[in-house]
Design a protein around this motif. Structure first.
Motif, PDB file in Angstrom:
ATOM      1  N   GLU A  16     -78.068  13.712  25.308  1.00  0.00           N
ATOM      2  CA  GLU A  16     -77.637  14.822  26.297  1.00  0.00           C
ATOM      3  C   GLU A  16     -77.944  16.309  25.614  1.00  0.00           C
ATOM      4  O   GLU A  16     -77.652  16.302  24.322  1.00  0.00           O
ATOM      5  N   TYR A  17     -78.388  17.174  26.319  1.00  0.00           N
ATOM      6  CA  TYR A  17     -78.408  18.525  25.873  1.00  0.00           C
ATOM      7  C   TYR A  17     -77.065  18.984  25.796  1.00  0.00           C
ATOM      8  O   TYR A  17     -76.265  18.983  26.882  1.00  0.00           O
ATOM      9  N   VAL A  18     -76.512  19.725  24.688  1.00  0.00           N
ATOM     10  CA  VAL A  18     -75.459  20.532  24.790  1.00  0.00           C
ATOM     11  C   VAL A  18     -75.729  22.068  25.013  1.00  0.00           C
ATOM     12  O   VAL A  18     -75.812  22.864  23.930  1.00  0.00           O
ATOM     13  N   ALA A  19     -75.708  22.746  26.125  1.00  0.00           N
ATOM     14  CA  ALA A  19     -75.995  23.890  26.268  1.00  0.00           C
ATOM     15  C   ALA A  19     -75.072  24.992  25.599  1.00  0.00           C
ATOM     16  O   ALA A  19     -75.295  25.872  25.076  1.00  0.00           O
ATOM     17  N   ALA A  20     -73.733  24.501  25.895  1.00  0.00           N
ATOM     18  CA  ALA A  20     -72.711  25.544  25.332  1.00  0.00           C
ATOM     19  C   ALA A  20     -73.043  25.721  23.739  1.00  0.00           C
ATOM     20  O   ALA A  20     -72.599  26.924  23.362  1.00  0.00           O
ATOM     21  N   GLN A  21     -73.699  24.928  22.998  1.00  0.00           N
ATOM     22  CA  GLN A  21     -73.718  25.145  21.379  1.00  0.00           C
ATOM     23  C   GLN A  21     -74.946  25.544  21.257  1.00  0.00           C
ATOM     24  O   GLN A  21     -75.246  25.653  19.891  1.00  0.00           O
ATOM     25  N   SER A  22     -75.855  25.503  22.170  1.00  0.00           N
ATOM     26  CA  SER A  22     -77.401  25.650  21.850  1.00  0.00           C
ATOM     27  C   SER A  22     -77.639  27.228  22.107  1.00  0.00           C
ATOM     28  O   SER A  22     -76.915  27.948  22.830  1.00  0.00           O
ATOM     29  N   ARG A  23     -78.715  27.874  21.385  1.00  0.00           N
ATOM     30  CA  ARG A  23     -79.082  29.281  21.360  1.00  0.00           C
ATOM     31  C   ARG A  23     -80.430  29.248  21.359  1.00  0.00           C
ATOM     32  O   ARG A  23     -81.310  29.332  20.425  1.00  0.00           O
ATOM     33  N   PRO A  24     -81.223  29.093  22.653  1.00  0.00           N
ATOM     34  CA  PRO A  24     -82.534  28.812  22.777  1.00  0.00           C
ATOM     35  C   PRO A  24     -83.428  30.052  22.332  1.00  0.00           C
ATOM     36  O   PRO A  24     -84.432  29.901  21.841  1.00  0.00           O
ATOM     37  N   GLU A  25     -82.722  31.191  22.351  1.00  0.00           N
ATOM     38  CA  GLU A  25     -83.629  32.460  21.749  1.00  0.00           C
ATOM     39  C   GLU A  25     -83.770  32.372  20.394  1.00  0.00           C
ATOM     40  O   GLU A  25     -84.473  33.141  19.693  1.00  0.00           O
ATOM     41  N   GLU A  27     -84.184  29.455  18.812  1.00  0.00           N
ATOM     42  CA  GLU A  27     -84.835  28.199  18.474  1.00  0.00           C
ATOM     43  C   GLU A  27     -83.923  27.158  18.015  1.00  0.00           C
ATOM     44  O   GLU A  27     -83.902  26.424  16.885  1.00  0.00           O
ATOM     45  N   HIS A  28     -82.638  27.351  18.525  1.00  0.00           N
ATOM     46  CA  HIS A  28     -81.376  26.306  18.107  1.00  0.00           C
ATOM     47  C   HIS A  28     -80.836  25.431  19.452  1.00  0.00           C
ATOM     48  O   HIS A  28     -80.399  25.766  20.174  1.00  0.00           O
ATOM     49  N   PHE A  29     -81.278  24.070  19.310  1.00  0.00           N
ATOM     50  CA  PHE A  29     -81.273  23.408  20.325  1.00  0.00           C
ATOM     51  C   PHE A  29     -80.164  22.227  20.095  1.00  0.00           C
ATOM     52  O   PHE A  29     -80.531  21.250  19.066  1.00  0.00           O
ATOM     53  N   VAL A  30     -79.365  21.916  20.673  1.00  0.00           N
ATOM     54  CA  VAL A  30     -78.059  21.059  19.961  1.00  0.00           C
ATOM     55  C   VAL A  30     -78.075  19.718  21.016  1.00  0.00           C
ATOM     56  O   VAL A  30     -78.107  19.985  22.300  1.00  0.00           O
ATOM     57  N   PHE A  31     -78.324  18.714  20.617  1.00  0.00           N
ATOM     58  CA  PHE A  31     -77.980  17.443  21.482  1.00  0.00           C
ATOM     59  C   PHE A  31     -77.205  16.427  20.920  1.00  0.00           C
ATOM     60  O   PHE A  31     -76.866  16.445  19.866  1.00  0.00           O
ATOM     61  N   ALA A  32     -76.084  16.104  21.820  1.00  0.00           N
ATOM     62  CA  ALA A  32     -75.356  14.692  21.544  1.00  0.00           C
ATOM     63  C   ALA A  32     -76.106  13.581  21.826  1.00  0.00           C
ATOM     64  O   ALA A  32     -76.760  13.474  22.854  1.00  0.00           O
ATOM     65  N   TYR A  33     -75.938  12.468  21.034  1.00  0.00           N
ATOM     66  CA  TYR A  33     -76.595  11.239  21.346  1.00  0.00           C
ATOM     67  C   TYR A  33     -75.313  10.193  21.375  1.00  0.00           C
ATOM     68  O   TYR A  33     -74.336  10.375  20.608  1.00  0.00           O
ATOM     69  N   ARG A 110     -78.390  -9.497   4.167  1.00  0.00           N
ATOM     70  CA  ARG A 110     -78.529  -8.263   4.592  1.00  0.00           C
ATOM     71  C   ARG A 110     -79.855  -8.323   5.394  1.00  0.00           C
ATOM     72  O   ARG A 110     -80.877  -9.061   5.323  1.00  0.00           O
ATOM     73  N   PHE A 111     -79.570  -7.539   6.765  1.00  0.00           N
ATOM     74  CA  PHE A 111     -80.760  -7.417   7.513  1.00  0.00           C
ATOM     75  C   PHE A 111     -80.763  -6.110   8.343  1.00  0.00           C
ATOM     76  O   PHE A 111     -79.690  -5.275   8.071  1.00  0.00           O
ATOM     77  N   GLU A 112     -81.721  -5.731   8.845  1.00  0.00           N
ATOM     78  CA  GLU A 112     -81.909  -4.501   9.578  1.00  0.00           C
ATOM     79  C   GLU A 112     -81.660  -4.517  11.036  1.00  0.00           C
ATOM     80  O   GLU A 112     -82.401  -5.767  11.742  1.00  0.00           O
ATOM     81  N   ALA A 113     -81.161  -3.636  11.887  1.00  0.00           N
ATOM     82  CA  ALA A 113     -81.119  -3.674  13.143  1.00  0.00           C
ATOM     83  C   ALA A 113     -82.054  -2.300  13.833  1.00  0.00           C
ATOM     84  O   ALA A 113     -81.495  -1.361  13.270  1.00  0.00           O
ATOM     85  N   GLU A 114     -82.883  -2.697  14.427  1.00  0.00           N
ATOM     86  CA  GLU A 114     -83.829  -1.479  14.946  1.00  0.00           C
ATOM     87  C   GLU A 114     -83.086  -0.467  15.734  1.00  0.00           C
ATOM     88  O   GLU A 114     -82.573  -1.205  17.118  1.00  0.00           O
ATOM     89  N   ILE A 115     -83.276   0.821  15.922  1.00  0.00           N
ATOM     90  CA  ILE A 115     -82.815   1.651  16.914  1.00  0.00           C
ATOM     91  C   ILE A 115     -83.937   2.179  17.667  1.00  0.00           C
ATOM     92  O   ILE A 115     -84.860   2.829  17.169  1.00  0.00           O
ATOM     93  N   PRO A 116     -84.252   1.726  18.947  1.00  0.00           N
ATOM     94  CA  PRO A 116     -85.345   1.853  19.502  1.00  0.00           C
ATOM     95  C   PRO A 116     -85.526   3.395  19.644  1.00  0.00           C
ATOM     96  O   PRO A 116     -84.472   4.279  19.721  1.00  0.00           O
ATOM     97  N   PRO A 117     -86.798   4.025  19.861  1.00  0.00           N
ATOM     98  CA  PRO A 117     -86.917   5.422  20.082  1.00  0.00           C
ATOM     99  C   PRO A 117     -86.146   5.893  21.568  1.00  0.00           C
ATOM    100  O   PRO A 117     -86.446   5.381  22.514  1.00  0.00           O
ATOM    101  N   PHE A 118     -85.735   7.265  21.712  1.00  0.00           N
ATOM    102  CA  PHE A 118     -84.987   7.673  22.612  1.00  0.00           C
ATOM    103  C   PHE A 118     -85.420   9.156  22.759  1.00  0.00           C
ATOM    104  O   PHE A 118     -85.726   9.765  21.808  1.00  0.00           O
ATOM    105  N   MET A 119     -85.319   9.968  23.714  1.00  0.00           N
ATOM    106  CA  MET A 119     -85.753  11.236  24.088  1.00  0.00           C
ATOM    107  C   MET A 119     -84.805  12.185  23.747  1.00  0.00           C
ATOM    108  O   MET A 119     -83.653  11.908  24.413  1.00  0.00           O
ATOM    109  N   LEU A 120     -84.799  13.336  23.400  1.00  0.00           N
ATOM    110  CA  LEU A 120     -84.133  14.517  23.338  1.00  0.00           C
ATOM    111  C   LEU A 120     -84.786  15.574  23.934  1.00  0.00           C
ATOM    112  O   LEU A 120     -85.914  15.900  23.740  1.00  0.00           O
ATOM    113  N   ALA A 121     -84.242  16.014  24.998  1.00  0.00           N
ATOM    114  CA  ALA A 121     -84.860  16.867  25.898  1.00  0.00           C
ATOM    115  C   ALA A 121     -83.805  17.976  26.732  1.00  0.00           C
ATOM    116  O   ALA A 121     -83.041  17.490  27.468  1.00  0.00           O
TER     117      ALA A 121
END
Length: 127
Positions: A16-25, A27-33, A110-121
């Motif tokens: 999710e986009y965190v508008a309160a911490q972002s400054r689009p002017e 080029e500072h866009f903050v996302f929580a995942y 030891r093994f790996e667990a894949e994290i599937p792609p997700f969108m930040l928008a």
């Protein structure tokens, strides 16, 4: 029992986009995942490390490596899950994340667990 049945981790993530911490002017866009890691295998496993690949809207790639997640290295018994929230900053209103967790079974496998792609928008950034 096969190795793939014993060691099976499912990862889901949303952002999710965190508008309160972002400054689009600036080029500072903050996302929580928000990530859920679920042990759907037959044996316990511990999350040791993470490797994230973060790509912004200009194609700039950042790679993040580290021990555990949010300061923890949780061990998950079969059927258990672990949820956490973290964040990232992009220079563009749109990007993607994906990666993998390094896991350790109770038998030292030891093994790996894949994290599937997700969108930040940022809302209304995609038409």
């Amino acid at each position: 029992m096969s190795t793939s049945e014993r060691y099976k981790i499912e990862v889901t993530a949303t952002a999710e986009y965190v508008a309160a911490q972002s400054r689009p002017e600036d080029e500072h866009f903050v996302f929580a995942y928000h990530v859920t890691i679920r042990n759907v295998g037959a044996g316990p496993a511990q999350l040791l490390a993470r490797h994230w690949i973060i790509t912004d809207g200009h194609g700039k790639v950042q790679e993040v490596h580290g021990q555990g997640v949010i300061g923890e290295q949780p061990t998950l018994a079969p059927g258990e899950h672990f949820r956490y929230t973290s964040g990232c900053v992009l220079e563009t209103p749109v990007g993607t994340m994906h990666g993998r967790y390094q896991m350790l079974g109770d038998d030292e496998h030891r093994f790996e667990a894949e994290i599937p792609p997700f969108m930040l928008a940022m809302p209304r950034a995609l038409h």
